[in-house]
Motif scaffolding. Structure first.
Motif, short mmCIF file in Angstrom:
data_model
loop_
_atom_site.label_atom_id
_atom_site.label_comp_id
_atom_site.label_asym_id
_atom_site.label_seq_id
_atom_site.Cartn_x
_atom_site.Cartn_y
_atom_site.Cartn_z
N ARG A 36 0.83 -1.21 0.00
CA ARG A 36 0.00 0.00 0.00
C ARG A 36 0.86 1.26 0.00
NH1 ARG A 36 -2.55 -2.77 3.78
NH2 ARG A 36 -2.16 -1.30 5.44
N LEU A 37 1.93 1.26 0.79
CA LEU A 37 2.81 2.43 0.84
C LEU A 37 3.46 2.69 -0.52
CD1 LEU A 37 4.48 1.84 4.31
CD2 LEU A 37 3.00 3.76 3.70
N ILE A 38 3.93 1.64 -1.17
CA ILE A 38 4.58 1.79 -2.47
C ILE A 38 3.57 2.27 -3.52
CG2 ILE A 38 5.64 0.51 -4.38
CD1 ILE A 38 7.07 -1.19 -2.16
N ALA A 39 2.38 1.68 -3.53
CA ALA A 39 1.36 2.09 -4.50
C ALA A 39 0.99 3.55 -4.31
CB ALA A 39 0.13 1.20 -4.37
N ASN A 40 0.82 3.98 -3.07
CA ASN A 40 0.50 5.38 -2.80
C ASN A 40 1.64 6.30 -3.23
OD1 ASN A 40 -1.10 7.60 -1.41
ND2 ASN A 40 0.87 7.70 -0.37
N ALA A 57 1.52 14.55 1.29
CA ALA A 57 0.56 13.46 1.08
C ALA A 57 1.20 12.12 1.44
CB ALA A 57 0.06 13.45 -0.36
N SER A 58 2.47 11.94 1.09
CA SER A 58 3.16 10.69 1.40
C SER A 58 3.37 10.51 2.89
CB SER A 58 4.51 10.64 0.67
OG SER A 58 4.30 10.65 -0.72
N ILE A 59 3.75 11.58 3.58
CA ILE A 59 3.95 11.53 5.02
C ILE A 59 2.64 11.17 5.73
CG2 ILE A 59 4.35 12.98 7.07
CD1 ILE A 59 6.55 14.42 5.38
N ILE A 60 1.57 11.84 5.34
CA ILE A 60 0.27 11.61 5.98
C ILE A 60 -0.22 10.19 5.72
CG2 ILE A 60 -2.17 12.29 5.92
CD1 ILE A 60 -1.10 15.23 5.74
N PHE A 61 -0.10 9.72 4.48
CA PHE A 61 -0.53 8.36 4.17
C PHE A 61 0.28 7.35 4.98
CE2 PHE A 61 -0.87 4.39 1.91
CZ PHE A 61 -2.19 4.35 1.51
N HIS A 62 1.59 7.56 5.06
CA HIS A 62 2.47 6.66 5.81
C HIS A 62 2.02 6.58 7.27
CE1 HIS A 62 6.58 4.78 6.31
NE2 HIS A 62 6.20 4.96 7.56
N LEU A 63 1.75 7.73 7.87
CA LEU A 63 1.36 7.71 9.28
C LEU A 63 0.00 7.06 9.48
CD1 LEU A 63 2.78 10.97 10.85
CD2 LEU A 63 3.36 8.61 11.36
N TYR A 64 -0.95 7.30 8.58
CA TYR A 64 -2.23 6.60 8.70
C TYR A 64 -2.01 5.09 8.59
CZ TYR A 64 -5.46 10.52 8.82
OH TYR A 64 -6.17 11.62 9.22
N CYS A 65 -1.11 4.69 7.72
CA CYS A 65 -0.85 3.27 7.54
C CYS A 65 -0.27 2.64 8.80
CB CYS A 65 0.08 3.06 6.34
SG CYS A 65 0.27 1.35 5.84
N VAL A 66 0.68 3.31 9.43
CA VAL A 66 1.30 2.71 10.62
C VAL A 66 0.54 2.94 11.91
CG1 VAL A 66 3.63 2.68 9.63
CG2 VAL A 66 2.96 4.58 11.08
N LEU A 67 -0.31 3.98 11.95
CA LEU A 67 -1.02 4.26 13.20
C LEU A 67 -2.47 3.79 13.21
CD1 LEU A 67 0.25 7.87 14.04
CD2 LEU A 67 1.12 5.66 14.87
N ALA A 149 -0.36 13.10 12.11
CA ALA A 149 0.06 13.11 10.71
C ALA A 149 0.21 14.54 10.18
CB ALA A 149 -0.94 12.33 9.85
N GLU A 150 -0.77 15.39 10.43
CA GLU A 150 -0.71 16.78 9.96
C GLU A 150 0.48 17.51 10.58
OE1 GLU A 150 -2.49 18.43 7.68
OE2 GLU A 150 -3.84 16.77 7.25
N ASN A 151 0.67 17.36 11.89
CA ASN A 151 1.76 18.06 12.55
C ASN A 151 3.12 17.54 12.12
OD1 ASN A 151 0.78 20.16 14.50
ND2 ASN A 151 -0.55 18.45 15.04
N PHE A 152 3.27 16.21 11.98
CA PHE A 152 4.53 15.67 11.49
C PHE A 152 4.83 16.20 10.10
CE2 PHE A 152 6.76 12.04 13.67
CZ PHE A 152 6.30 12.33 14.93
N ALA A 153 3.82 16.24 9.24
CA ALA A 153 4.03 16.76 7.89
C ALA A 153 4.54 18.20 7.96
CB ALA A 153 2.74 16.66 7.08
N ASP A 154 3.91 19.03 8.80
CA ASP A 154 4.37 20.42 8.94
C ASP A 154 5.83 20.47 9.39
OD1 ASP A 154 1.89 21.42 8.25
OD2 ASP A 154 1.29 21.88 10.32
N TYR A 155 6.15 19.76 10.46
CA TYR A 155 7.51 19.82 11.02
C TYR A 155 8.56 19.30 10.04
CZ TYR A 155 4.87 20.12 15.43
OH TYR A 155 3.99 20.45 16.42
N LEU A 156 8.28 18.17 9.41
CA LEU A 156 9.28 17.55 8.55
C LEU A 156 9.47 18.32 7.25
CD1 LEU A 156 8.27 13.84 9.20
CD2 LEU A 156 10.37 14.98 9.96
N ILE A 157 8.40 18.83 6.69
CA ILE A 157 8.52 19.58 5.44
C ILE A 157 9.16 20.95 5.68
CG2 ILE A 157 7.21 20.66 3.57
CD1 ILE A 157 5.28 18.24 3.81
N GLY A 184 -7.26 4.44 0.57
CA GLY A 184 -6.64 3.50 1.50
C GLY A 184 -7.67 2.90 2.45
N ALA A 185 -8.60 3.73 2.92
CA ALA A 185 -9.64 3.24 3.82
C ALA A 185 -10.56 2.27 3.08
CB ALA A 185 -10.44 4.41 4.39
#
Length: 195
Positions: A36-40, A57-67, A149-157, A184-185
């Motif tokens: 799923r991560l690779i396809a996204n 979008a990739s960061i947020i999808f990744h975090l939804y996938c793992v959390l 996810a939103e906050n991590f995306a802000d910080y990392l980007i 994904g859902a």
């Protein structure tokens, strides 16, 4: 295996029809999450968005996938306990995913949207931060997976962005991000397949 069978509302014997043991379950969880991560990542990389929106979008999808998804959760921290033949398959997919993220970051550097940086190191910093969330995230805690996810995306980007550029997604980026999360859902509810 008995506890897993009980949680899945199966008899232990029925569970063994699908998996021969815990190692196969761990492998399945990781393999499905990585698919799923690779396809996204591939869909996102080839989308018509700014580099910031793609990375977000990739960061947020990744975090939804793992959390938020059982397969993507802490199973990815236990891959050293499975046989080497299965580990090698997972490592090949994990490397492919990391390479795609590096390419996404490198494209943002080339376009001038991101500061000059080592794309490989930046990708590893991002992946390390994202994957570490499974160690401390509490679904019953004060932060939702979406908020994290939103906050991590802000910080990392923000660390890659040129001064003055917004780290919030553009309208087209937000629309694609919502579509990806919804997709994904839907895949999850249809029995679809981290790190």
């Amino acid at each position: 295996m008995r506890e897993i069978a009980a949680a899945a509302d199966l008899s232990p014997a029925n569970l063994y029809n699908y998996f021969r043991g815990k190692n196969e379950i761990l492998y399945f969880c990781q393999d499905s999450a990585l698919d799923r991560l690779i396809a996204n990542l591939e869909r996102t990389r080839h989308g018509k968005m700014r580099a910031t929106d793609k990375l977000r979008a990739s960061i947020i999808f990744h975090l939804y996938c793992v959390l938020d998804e059982v397969e993507g959760s802490t199973a990815h921290l236990l891959t050293n306990s499975i046989p080497r033949t299965l580990q090698r398959r997972l490592l090949a997919k994990r490397d492919r995913y990391e390479q795609g993220l590096r390419q996404m970051i490198a494209a943002g550097i080339r376009s001038g949207e991101f500061v000059a940086a080592d794309a490989a190191l930046a990708a590893r910093v991002i992946l390390g931060a994202l994957n570490s969330t499974v160690l401390w995230f509490n679904p019953q805690g004060p932060l939702s997976a979406g908020s994290v996810a939103e906050n991590f995306a802000d910080y990392l980007i923000r660390g890659l962005s040129r001064g003055g550029r917004s780290v919030r997604p553009s309208r087209s980026g937000r629309a694609m991000q919502q579509q990806r999360i919804s997709s994904g859902a839907k895949a999850e509810t249809k029995g679809g397949s981290s790190w």
